[in-house]
Enzyme design. Structure first.
Site, mmCIF file in Angstrom:
data_model
loop_
_atom_site.group_PDB
_atom_site.id
_atom_site.type_symbol
_atom_site.label_atom_id
_atom_site.label_comp_id
_atom_site.label_asym_id
_atom_site.label_seq_id
_atom_site.Cartn_x
_atom_site.Cartn_y
_atom_site.Cartn_z
ATOM 1 C CG ASN A 150 -0.318 -0.168 2.499
ATOM 2 O OD1 ASN A 150 0.835 -0.599 2.581
ATOM 3 N ND2 ASN A 150 -1.004 0.190 3.563
ATOM 4 C CD GLU A 247 5.398 -0.769 12.566
ATOM 5 O OE1 GLU A 247 4.181 -0.639 12.795
ATOM 6 O OE2 GLU A 247 6.270 -0.214 13.243
ATOM 7 C CB CYS A 281 -1.758 -0.661 8.492
ATOM 8 S SG CYS A 281 -0.696 0.781 8.651
ATOM 9 C CD GLU A 463 8.648 0.466 10.249
ATOM 10 O OE1 GLU A 463 7.634 0.932 9.712
ATOM 11 O OE2 GLU A 463 9.458 -0.280 9.667
HETATM 12 P P1 NAD Z 1 1.069 -9.766 3.441
HETATM 13 O O1 NAD Z 1 1.271 -10.159 4.849
HETATM 14 O O2 NAD Z 1 0.323 -10.646 2.545
HETATM 15 O O3 NAD Z 1 2.488 -9.531 2.728
HETATM 16 C C1 NAD Z 1 3.453 -8.629 3.266
HETATM 17 C C2 NAD Z 1 4.825 -9.016 2.752
HETATM 18 O O4 NAD Z 1 5.223 -10.254 3.353
HETATM 19 C C3 NAD Z 1 4.903 -9.226 1.242
HETATM 20 O O5 NAD Z 1 6.113 -8.690 0.760
HETATM 21 C C4 NAD Z 1 4.881 -10.747 1.115
HETATM 22 O O6 NAD Z 1 5.500 -11.230 -0.054
HETATM 23 C C5 NAD Z 1 5.665 -11.154 2.349
HETATM 24 N N1 NAD Z 1 5.413 -12.512 2.845
HETATM 25 C C6 NAD Z 1 4.279 -13.251 2.725
HETATM 26 N N2 NAD Z 1 4.437 -14.441 3.340
HETATM 27 C C7 NAD Z 1 5.684 -14.447 3.874
HETATM 28 C C8 NAD Z 1 6.421 -15.391 4.645
HETATM 29 N N3 NAD Z 1 5.912 -16.566 5.016
HETATM 30 N N4 NAD Z 1 7.677 -15.065 5.030
HETATM 31 C C9 NAD Z 1 8.202 -13.864 4.702
HETATM 32 N N5 NAD Z 1 7.568 -12.942 3.953
HETATM 33 C C10 NAD Z 1 6.302 -13.219 3.559
HETATM 34 O O7 NAD Z 1 0.427 -8.300 3.493
HETATM 35 P P2 NAD Z 1 -0.042 -7.390 2.268
HETATM 36 O O8 NAD Z 1 -1.300 -7.951 1.714
HETATM 37 O O9 NAD Z 1 1.112 -7.133 1.365
HETATM 38 O O10 NAD Z 1 -0.336 -6.016 3.026
HETATM 39 C C11 NAD Z 1 -1.533 -5.747 3.686
HETATM 40 C C12 NAD Z 1 -1.344 -5.930 5.177
HETATM 41 O O11 NAD Z 1 -0.253 -5.123 5.627
HETATM 42 C C13 NAD Z 1 -2.547 -5.447 5.960
HETATM 43 O O12 NAD Z 1 -2.845 -6.357 6.989
HETATM 44 C C14 NAD Z 1 -2.079 -4.116 6.537
HETATM 45 O O13 NAD Z 1 -2.744 -3.733 7.701
HETATM 46 C C15 NAD Z 1 -0.633 -4.380 6.777
HETATM 47 N N6 NAD Z 1 0.108 -3.122 6.842
HETATM 48 C C16 NAD Z 1 0.612 -2.715 8.052
HETATM 49 C C17 NAD Z 1 1.281 -1.503 8.155
HETATM 50 C C18 NAD Z 1 1.841 -1.021 9.471
HETATM 51 O O14 NAD Z 1 2.722 -0.167 9.447
HETATM 52 N N7 NAD Z 1 1.397 -1.517 10.607
HETATM 53 C C19 NAD Z 1 1.464 -0.700 7.028
HETATM 54 C C20 NAD Z 1 0.946 -1.165 5.805
HETATM 55 C C21 NAD Z 1 0.274 -2.373 5.726
#
Ligand code: NAD
Length: 489
Positions: A150, A247, A281, A463
């Protein structure tokens, strides 16, 4: 479709003819933008070796020398602001006005903030009479950054800036859905004088992320992603006792008391649900409004929400763009159906528009109009699960005690907001909310100077701000004897 999103290792883009590939699509029209190649095991090894070499050069530089590189990289990003913002908008589907005002600028802010701080990172002196002690915050080594889709360049910079300021190297894996701007950040570091390998980029899905987490050459992992991915990474990192910063997601409350400035509170509720198509998020997706002002709040919210200009993300007048992918749009639509079937009233939005605000055909893109649900109940799926789309649930409440209990009744704890003109109540309520990042009379403002992160299942660590330094350093204590060794032997 000329673009190839490859690995960026040791200061240059590398291609591996045998690697698995996939197409990266523009969310606004689902036309291909380019081909992404998944990092192979050899790419991962090459990236780790290169980052280790860079780490040995970088850790021996002074803080001031490191800071200069970070600040130069920020200047390069700012000088390329419009070009990088357009890349981000095409990759993510978010409106160009956001990418210009927030995404690239906030990445540059992080580099300037931690670049300026690099020379001030220091330990403590402790007087021990006939001895003294001191501490040294030392870097960890090669850190892995793993990003969500995002805020791609912002997430990359929020991780790289403190990591590099503290003397670490970083391998960053962007989301498989947004491969573009991490490479632009890597190029900016090179142009700013960073040693090759200081910031490598590996493309790939969760398999590449998991290999990085397991790799013995990686000292620490910082993830921005979902709770389920956070749990997998935490479990896997535990087997080698690696450090992690997580995060993660949320289902944050925004509480509006009857004495609040309603115009400002409605503005905040819209920002907290519809900015970046609701893919934020920390969004305040549970909007609790005190009974007395509920009807008037709802009317203003509906009127203003229906005026949001949805459409072509590259048009500077567009206020809301497209969701990241068809798959994600379908997930958001399933939540909207779940809201309807559970008895909530869909007051407005929640449909796929065929035309944008200027009458252009947008039927091929992943657009969903901003949705408001009323007649909601805390136990409904739409009020419990993170939707990560433009879906706002509005709930009424009577008393302060009641709303605090209901706001905290969630496994998440990323953010919370309170609107009131009673300064005592504002602080009193915020102090009782179980959330790491809170606002009084605003929402979703994340200055680099304040820590950002979650309570409960929304994360580990912080962060931004001075607080980030402890997550990218390890403290060495040194005792220095000034007298004789007292020995019983
Ligand atoms: P996701 O968890 O599907 O993927 C995040 C990242 O992790 C991607 O790069 C993905 O390839 C990687 N990944 C997936 N499985 C993995 C594994 N087993 N080991 C290591 N890496 C792995 O999330 P998304 O769909 O990309 O993003 C949306 C989510 O992110 C939402 O839940 C949102 O709330 C959260 N988010 C949090 C913040 C924050 O700062 N707290 C900011 C932005 C988004």
């Amino acid at each position: 479709m000329n673009t190839t999103y490859s690995q960026f290792i040791d200061g240059a883009s590398t291609s591996n003819a045998n690697s698995e590939t996939w197409i990266n699509y523009n969310p606004a029209n689902n036309k291909p933008l380019g081909e992404v190649s998944q990092a192979s095991d050899e790419d991962i090894e090459a990236a780790v070796r290169s980052s280790e070499r860079a780490f040995h050069i970088w850790k021996n530089k002074t803080g001031a020398e490191r800071g200069r590189v970070l600040i130069k990289a920020a200047q390069i990003l700012r000088s390329r602001l419009e070009e990088i913002a357009l890349i981000e908008t095409n990759d993510v589907g978010k409106p160009i006005f956001e990418s210009l005002a927030v995404d690239v600028s906030s990445a540059a802010d992080a580099l300037e903030y931690f670049g300026g701080m690099a020379a001030t990172i220091h330990g403590e002196f402790v007087d021990l009479k006939n001895a003294f002690g001191y501490t040294r915050p030392e870097p960890l080594g090669v850190c892995a950054g793993i990003g969500a889709w995002n805020y791609p360049i912002q997430i990359a910079a929020w991780k790289a800036a403190p990591a590099l300021a503290c003397g670490n190297a970083m391998i960053f894996k962007p989301s498989e859905l947004t491969p573009a701007t991490a490479i632009e950040l890597a190029k900016a570091f090179m142009e700013a004088g960073a040693p090759p390998g200081l910031f490598n980029v590996l493309q790939g899905d969760g398999k590449v992320g998991a290999r990085l987490v397991d790799h013995p050459g990686i000292a620490k992992i910082s993830l921005t992603g979902s709770v389920s991915t956070g749990k997998k990474i935490f479990t896997s990192a535990a087997s080698q006792l690696k450090r992690v910063t997580l995060e993660l997601g949320g289902k944050s409350p925004l509480i509006v008391f009857e004495d609040a400035d309603i115009h400002n509170a409605v503005s905040a509720a819209m920002l907290a649900n519809f900015y970046t198509q609701g893919e934020v998020c920390s969004n305040g997706t549970r909007v609790f409004v005190q009974r007395k002002i509920f009807d008037s709040f709802l009317m203003q919210l509906k009127n203003r929400t229906e005026k949001i200009r949805i459409g072509d993300p590259t048009d500077p007048e567009t206020q809301m763009g497209a969701l990241i992918s068809k798959v994600h749009m379908e997930k958001v639509n399933r939540f909207i159906e779940s809201g309807k079937s559970s008895g909530a009233t869909l007051l407005t939005g929640g449909v796929r528009p065929k035309k944008d605000f200027k009458g252009r055909d947008i039927s091929s893109g992943n657009f969903v109009t901003p949705a408001i649900f009323t007649n909601c109940d805390d136990s409904m799926e739409i009020c419990k699960e993170e939707i990560f789309g433009p879906v706002l649930s509005i709930l009424s409440f009577e008393s302060e005690e009641e709303v605090i209990d209901r706001a905290n009744n969630t496994p998440y704890g990323l953010a919370a907001g309170v609107f009131t003109n009673d300064i005592k109540r504002g602080h009193r309520v915020i102090h009782q909310l179980q959330a790491g990042t809170c606002w009084i009379n605003n929402f979703n403002i994340t200055p680099i100077e304040l820590p950002f992160g979650g309570y409960k299942q929304s994360g580990q660590g912080r962060e931004n701000s001075l607080a980030a330094i402890q997550y990218y350093t390890q403290l060495k204590s040194v005792y220095v004897e000034l007298g004789n060794v007292e020995s019983p032997y």
